[in-house]
Design an enzyme around this catalytic site. Structure first.
Site, mmCIF file in Angstrom:
data_model
loop_
_atom_site.group_PDB
_atom_site.id
_atom_site.type_symbol
_atom_site.label_atom_id
_atom_site.label_comp_id
_atom_site.label_asym_id
_atom_site.label_seq_id
_atom_site.Cartn_x
_atom_site.Cartn_y
_atom_site.Cartn_z
ATOM 1 N N TRP A 1 28.379 41.285 44.577
ATOM 2 C CA TRP A 1 27.114 41.937 45.529
ATOM 3 C C TRP A 1 26.132 42.980 45.072
ATOM 4 O O TRP A 1 25.098 42.947 45.627
ATOM 5 C CB TRP A 1 27.828 42.530 46.713
ATOM 6 C CG TRP A 1 28.958 43.701 46.427
ATOM 7 C CD1 TRP A 1 30.266 43.513 46.311
ATOM 8 C CD2 TRP A 1 28.694 44.949 46.063
ATOM 9 N NE1 TRP A 1 30.757 44.914 45.735
ATOM 10 C CE2 TRP A 1 29.812 45.834 45.865
ATOM 11 C CE3 TRP A 1 27.442 45.707 45.980
ATOM 12 C CZ2 TRP A 1 29.779 46.959 45.342
ATOM 13 C CZ3 TRP A 1 27.323 47.102 45.528
ATOM 14 C CH2 TRP A 1 28.791 47.750 45.325
ATOM 15 N N ASP B 1 29.088 36.201 46.661
ATOM 16 C CA ASP B 1 29.847 37.483 47.390
ATOM 17 C C ASP B 1 29.576 37.006 48.824
ATOM 18 O O ASP B 1 28.438 37.035 49.223
ATOM 19 C CB ASP B 1 29.593 38.370 46.678
ATOM 20 C CG ASP B 1 30.273 39.656 47.012
ATOM 21 O OD1 ASP B 1 30.387 40.165 48.374
ATOM 22 O OD2 ASP B 1 31.302 39.969 46.369
ATOM 23 N N SER C 1 34.866 43.385 38.326
ATOM 24 C CA SER C 1 35.737 44.542 37.938
ATOM 25 C C SER C 1 36.629 44.007 37.000
ATOM 26 O O SER C 1 36.912 42.945 36.685
ATOM 27 C CB SER C 1 36.810 44.914 38.987
ATOM 28 O OG SER C 1 37.703 43.942 39.373
ATOM 29 N N GLU D 1 31.617 40.023 32.118
ATOM 30 C CA GLU D 1 31.085 41.297 32.136
ATOM 31 C C GLU D 1 31.594 42.398 33.159
ATOM 32 O O GLU D 1 31.694 41.828 34.310
ATOM 33 C CB GLU D 1 29.316 41.348 32.370
ATOM 34 C CG GLU D 1 28.862 42.709 32.267
ATOM 35 C CD GLU D 1 27.487 43.005 32.433
ATOM 36 O OE1 GLU D 1 27.002 43.660 33.484
ATOM 37 O OE2 GLU D 1 26.477 42.132 31.800
ATOM 38 N N LEU D 2 32.299 43.300 32.719
ATOM 39 C CA LEU D 2 33.276 44.154 33.401
ATOM 40 C C LEU D 2 32.828 45.409 33.885
ATOM 41 O O LEU D 2 31.594 45.686 33.808
ATOM 42 C CB LEU D 2 34.676 43.927 32.930
ATOM 43 C CG LEU D 2 35.227 42.428 32.545
ATOM 44 C CD1 LEU D 2 36.520 42.534 32.017
ATOM 45 C CD2 LEU D 2 34.995 41.551 33.895
ATOM 46 N N CYS E 1 26.764 48.352 36.879
ATOM 47 C CA CYS E 1 27.801 48.491 35.546
ATOM 48 C C CYS E 1 27.383 49.323 34.541
ATOM 49 O O CYS E 1 28.199 49.855 33.782
ATOM 50 C CB CYS E 1 28.256 47.034 35.443
ATOM 51 S SG CYS E 1 26.647 46.228 34.505
#
Length: 534
Positions: A175, A201, A251, A272-273, A306
């Site tokens: 989101w 999302d 996440s 991609e976390l 992030c």
């Protein structure tokens, strides 16, 4: 697309609903959701606008069967899409670029309505997506070009490495950047010849549906890009279980699950976390510039990014100067909510996120940290507004020390040597982005490879690396696998296929001639070694 004929026109409660977003426009956007199985009784998704915690607009939710149907349609559409010349696919992407720039005010309204972010931070998504569209439309041919390589027998063997599409790519986006992360991976996947099924999302599905309408207007054929809406379980799980390649942003905990599921199916995944990103201020840094850069990097999108900076390490000789300047600049940030450029920080996305940020600050204070500025909820400015916060005296037993906050909270620390700064920056499990501030850029560049991070910015917080679309962006450690942007950002959506053409004679020994074949080949190997053939 939805076939729920009996659904009434949506009624929205949020006072911040954009005026151009009529019920007719909403109905068109809602009809773009893959939701064809009403028998499964999947209820509509209703998000709350962060500005007033009132409903935005109900959107049909997708079922597991909807995901399966979307992927099946995508497989059919992908065949003719892949046969379309790359130049034609690029024309559609460039047409989308032009429409996006021309109509950006609409999607800016949607992004703000669904996420609460400031208009400038919403506009950054426009700039990034337009750059991605232009870059890959112009460079895809080079990135995907056939690669002629040496064959086993010179002149007799012609070998070429070619790129073929994966098939149907599943993209699951979060989101916090609904346009950039929602379509930024879709465009290169499409240009590579794939069909795409995206899971929007639930909080920000309208932004993605608006983008879908724009790409359709630009000429994208039906079913080449489809959108499902719903929670990660079951909708995201179903998509990972069906797609030929998975692109996930979110996440670290969920990323592990996605990787495990994709691994069991032996399909590739790009992840991609999370991140707990460090910024280092060396003794020779321009402190004023470092302060300005750190503020931008820490509080963009209210820290819900992030690559946001969450921990700052300052050389002890300039610590007080930096601290005082950073605290003052943080306190001057304009917080609020408005569909214009009058505020710099908007609210957090949800009550859940507000509670998480508040808990980190309260835990730190309870264990002895000092709040230098901020640290409070501001209901007078909006129900989810939280002051940008600077902490001092943070220690390892505090949650904010190593856990990702994902909010406008920064902790300050000191160091004495570059080696100590590098060691501190490398603490923890993450490795997404980092920043070094120094007048000696050569020394900073030497430090960069010693930091475990997918991107290291020198004299910039995060934007320099992230904004360079020709350079890969991604994480090390528990911050992810693979890269978006650059060559890998499009090649990951393809398989490398080797095509070998043998002329005159087949390779290998003729019947009864094995010994002479070995002898002649050994002579060839010796000769090639002597003349330096690689």
């Amino acid at each position: 697309m939805t076939t729920r004929e009996d659904h009434a026109a949506p009624v929205t409660g949020s006072a911040f609903r954009p005026g151009w977003l009529t019920d007719a426009v909403l109905d068109d956007l809602r009809a773009r959701v893959c939701s064809e199985n009403p028998d499964e009784a999947t209820p509509d998704v209703v998000a709350l606008a962060p500005y007033d915690l009132l409903p935005t607009a109900p959107v049909p939710s997708s079922s597991v069967l909807d995901v399966t149907s979307a992927v099946s349609r995508g497989r059919v559409a992908q065949r003719s899409w892949a046969e379309l010349p790359l130049a034609k696919r690029a024309q559609i992407v460039l047409a989308f670029h032009d429409l996006l720039v021309a109509r950006q005010d609409q999607v800016l309204d949607l992004i703000q309505w669904e996420t609460g972010k400031s208009r400038f931070h919403a506009w950054q998504e426009i700039a990034q997506v337009a750059t991605i569209a232009r870059h890959y439309a112009r460079r895809a041919r080079r990135y995907l070009a056939d690669n002629r390589v040496r064959g086993m027998v010179p002149l007799l063997t012609k070998v070429t490495e070619v790129r073929v599409p994966k098939g149907v790519v599943g993209i699951i986006s979060p989101w916090n950047y609904p346009l950039y992360l929602g379509v930024g991976d879709v465009l290169p996947a499409l240009l590579a010849g794939n069909a795409v099924v995206s899971k929007a999302d639930p909080q920000t599905s309208l932004t993605m549906l608006w983008t879908h309408a724009l790409l359709a207007e630009a000429g994208l054929p039906a079913d080449v890009w489809q959108i499902v809406v719903g929670e990660g379980v079951p909708v995201g799980t179903a998509l990972v279980g069906e797609a030929d390649f998975v692109c996930f942003t979110g996440s670290t905990a969920t990323g592990r699950t996605v990787a495990e599921q994709a691994g069991r199916r032996l399909v590739g995944a790009s992840l991609e976390l999370g991140g707990k990103n460090p910024l280092i201020v060396r003794a020779d840094a321009d402190v004023d510039k470092a302060v300005a850069g750190a503020v931008a990097a820490a509080y963009a999108n209210t820290g819900q990014m992030c690559i946001s900076i969450e921990r700052i390490y300052v050389h002890e000789s300039v610590y007080e100067s930096f601290r005082d300047g950073f605290v003052a600049a943080t306190a001057e940030q304009r917080i609020g909510q408005a569909l214009d450029f009058s505020v710099e920080l908007g609210p957090l996305i949800s009550q859940r996120q507000l509670d998480a940020v508040t808990a980190h600050v309260e835990d730190a204070v309870a264990h002895g940290a000092t709040v230098l500025t901020g640290g409070k909820v501001r209901p007078d400015l909006g129900p989810l507004c939280f002051e940008p916060t600077v902490l001092e005296g943070v220690t390892p037993e505090m949650r904010v020390y190593a856990e990702e906050t994902f909010g406008p909270v920064v902790a300050l620390y000191t160091f004495r040597t570059d080696e100590e700064a590098i060691a501190l920056a490398n603490e923890g499990c993450y490795g997404l982005s980092a920043s070094i501030w120094s007048r000696d850029t050569t020394a900073a560049a030497r430090m960069a490879p010693q930091i475990r991070a997918g991107s290291v910015n020198v004299n910039d917080g995060a934007a320099a690396a992230a904004g360079s679309i020709e350079a890969g962006m991604g994480g090390m450690g528990e911050s992810g696998l693979g890269r978006r942007h650059g060559a890998e950002g499009i090649r990951k959506f393809t398989e490398s296929q080797t095509v070998a053409i043998q002329r005159v004679i087949p390779l290998g020994a003729a019947p009864g001639k094995a010994e002479s074949f070995v002898e002649s080949t050994n002579k060839q190997l010796t000769l090639m070694r002597k003349i330096g053939v690689r």
